[in-house]
Design an enzyme around this catalytic site. Sequence first.
Site, PDB file in Angstrom:
ATOM      1  N   ARG A 103     -16.262  -6.538 -22.538  1.00 18.21           N
ATOM      2  CA  ARG A 103     -17.101  -5.668 -21.688  1.00 18.21           C
ATOM      3  C   ARG A 103     -18.530  -6.165 -21.830  1.00 18.21           C
ATOM      4  NH1 ARG A 103     -17.413   0.807 -20.944  1.00 18.21           N
ATOM      5  NH2 ARG A 103     -15.630   0.234 -19.670  1.00 18.21           N
ATOM      6  N   HIS A 130     -14.454  -3.876 -12.441  1.00 21.63           N
ATOM      7  CA  HIS A 130     -13.755  -3.143 -13.506  1.00 21.63           C
ATOM      8  C   HIS A 130     -12.261  -3.112 -13.147  1.00 21.63           C
ATOM      9  CE1 HIS A 130     -13.196  -0.644 -16.865  1.00 21.63           C
ATOM     10  NE2 HIS A 130     -13.852   0.447 -16.525  1.00 21.63           N
ATOM     11  N   GLN A 133      -9.646  -0.570 -14.651  1.00 20.50           N
ATOM     12  CA  GLN A 133      -9.819   0.793 -14.148  1.00 20.50           C
ATOM     13  C   GLN A 133      -9.092   0.964 -12.807  1.00 20.50           C
ATOM     14  OE1 GLN A 133     -11.812   3.509 -15.623  1.00 20.50           O
ATOM     15  NE2 GLN A 133     -10.464   4.541 -14.179  1.00 20.50           N
ATOM     16  N   ASP A 221     -18.391   7.640  -8.554  1.00 22.89           N
ATOM     17  CA  ASP A 221     -18.787   7.167  -9.886  1.00 22.89           C
ATOM     18  C   ASP A 221     -20.262   7.540 -10.064  1.00 22.89           C
ATOM     19  OD1 ASP A 221     -18.911   5.797 -12.324  1.00 22.89           O
ATOM     20  OD2 ASP A 221     -18.906   3.794 -11.428  1.00 22.89           O
ATOM     21  N   CYS A 261     -13.831   7.489 -12.442  1.00 22.93           N
ATOM     22  CA  CYS A 261     -13.423   6.676 -13.599  1.00 22.93           C
ATOM     23  C   CYS A 261     -13.923   7.264 -14.921  1.00 22.93           C
ATOM     24  CB  CYS A 261     -13.903   5.244 -13.420  1.00 22.93           C
ATOM     25  SG  CYS A 261     -15.699   5.076 -13.349  1.00 22.93           S
ATOM     26  N   ARG A 289      -5.205   4.560 -18.146  1.00 23.15           N
ATOM     27  CA  ARG A 289      -5.835   3.356 -18.691  1.00 23.15           C
ATOM     28  C   ARG A 289      -4.957   2.795 -19.809  1.00 23.15           C
ATOM     29  NH1 ARG A 289     -11.307   2.615 -18.354  1.00 23.15           N
ATOM     30  NH2 ARG A 289     -10.783   0.541 -19.126  1.00 23.15           N
TER      31      ARG A 289
HETATM   32  N1  NVA Z   1     -20.195   2.125 -12.919  1.00 22.17           N
HETATM   33  C1  NVA Z   1     -20.093   2.605 -14.278  1.00 22.17           C
HETATM   34  C2  NVA Z   1     -18.660   2.623 -14.723  1.00 22.17           C
HETATM   35  C3  NVA Z   1     -18.460   3.114 -16.116  1.00 22.17           C
HETATM   36  C4  NVA Z   1     -17.020   3.083 -16.538  1.00 22.17           C
HETATM   37  C5  NVA Z   1     -20.926   1.695 -15.180  1.00 22.17           C
HETATM   38  O1  NVA Z   1     -20.851   0.481 -15.031  1.00 22.17           O
HETATM   39  O2  NVA Z   1     -21.656   2.217 -16.026  1.00 22.17           O
HETATM   40  N1   CP Z   2     -13.952   4.440 -17.362  1.00 23.61           N
HETATM   41  C1   CP Z   2     -14.372   3.748 -18.427  1.00 23.61           C
HETATM   42  O1   CP Z   2     -14.331   2.518 -18.468  1.00 23.61           O
HETATM   43  O2   CP Z   2     -14.816   4.524 -19.461  1.00 23.61           O
HETATM   44  P1   CP Z   2     -15.592   4.026 -20.751  1.00 23.61           P
HETATM   45  O3   CP Z   2     -16.940   3.539 -20.316  1.00 23.61           O
HETATM   46  O4   CP Z   2     -15.667   5.241 -21.623  1.00 23.61           O
HETATM   47  O5   CP Z   2     -14.812   2.915 -21.405  1.00 23.61           O
END
Ligand code: NVA
Ligand code: CP
Length: 302
Positions: A103, A130, A133, A221, A261, A289
Site C-alpha cells: 500500500r 484499489h 477492494q 468514498d 469501501c 475483503r
Molecule cells: N480513496 C480512499 C480509499 C481508502 C480505502 C483513500 O485513498 O484514502
Molecule cells: N477499504 C480499505 O482499504 O480500508 P483500510 O484503509 O482500513 O485498509
Amino acid sequence: MKKDFLCLSDLSLEELEQIFALAKDLKAKQKAGQQHHLLSGKTLGMLFEKSSTRTRVSFEVGMYQLGGHALFLASGSTQMGRGEPIRDTARCMGRYVDGVMIRTYSQDAVEEFAAVSDVPVINGLTDMFHPCQIMADLMTVIEHKGNYRDLVFCWVGDGNNMANSWINAASVFGFELRVATPAGYEPDAMVKERAAEAGANIIYTNDPDQAARGADVLNTDVWASMGQETEQQERKKAFTGYQINMELVALAKPDCVVMHCLPAHRDEEITDEVMESRHSIIFDEAENRLHVQKAIMATLMS
Ligand code: NVA
Ligand code: CP
C-alpha cells in the site's frame, strides 16, 4: 511465470471469475470451521506507506487462515523509509517471502517493485487503484443481487482511486457505470481513455441525480483521500451536493444497494441514515475483503 495483481486488468475475466468462485468456497469453509490451508508454510510480506485497518487485518488474518504467515512492515520502520531504492528492497524481499502486498502512493512505485520482484505482488491501494477492494465489492454485489451483469452501477463523489477502479471494472466485467463528480475532480484521464478504447459502457456527468436515477448499486468514498488531508476544507465545499442521502437513494431502484469501501465520514459523503438503512451492504463489503483476498493470494501464491 509469476502473476501480479496491480490492477484488475492484470488478470483475465476468466481468472477473476475463478477468484470469485474460490472466494465463495473459502468463505463457506471458514464459516463451517473447515480447514483450508492452501498456503501452508508460505509467507506474505505486507509493506504499508499509508494507514490501514481493513486491508492490514484482512490480509494478515487471511494468511493465517490459509495456513501461512504475514509480516507487517510499516515503511517508516524499514530501510525503504530511509531511501533504500524500491528495486533493491523488492529483490531482497523476494528471497524471503512468497508474495508481497504493498500500500503506497504511486502506482509507478508498485509497478517498479513488481517488475524486479521474483514473487507475486498485490496492490493494497495506491493513489491510482484499489483492485482488491473492487473484487470484494463485486463479490458482495453477486451475493446480494445474484450477479453483476445487467445491473446499473453509480459512482457519486471524488474521481479517486476507487472511481478509477470502478471504471476498470466496468471495462473488464462489462456492466453499465455512471460516474458523477464535481468539475475538476474527474477520474484519471488515461484510465477513462483506456476504458473508452475497450468499449466500456460508462457515462460521466456532474449531476448526481442523473447518475443515480434507476441505478441498482450506489457507491461513494471520502472526499479527501489519504495524502489529501490539507485539501479537506476546500474539497468539502467543492463536493456539496454530492452526498449519498435518502433523497438520492429514492431516485435509484427501490431495492438498490449502497456501498462504501470505508473508512467513511458519516454525514459528509454519505449520511448516517443511509449507512444504517436496509440499502446498506457496507459491512458485508468490508467482510468480503478477507474472503476475496484469500482467493487472490491462493491463486497467485500457490
Ligand atoms: N480513496 C480512499 C480509499 C481508502 C480505502 C483513500 O485513498 O484514502
Ligand atoms: N477499504 C480499505 O482499504 O480500508 P483500510 O484503509 O482500513 O485498509
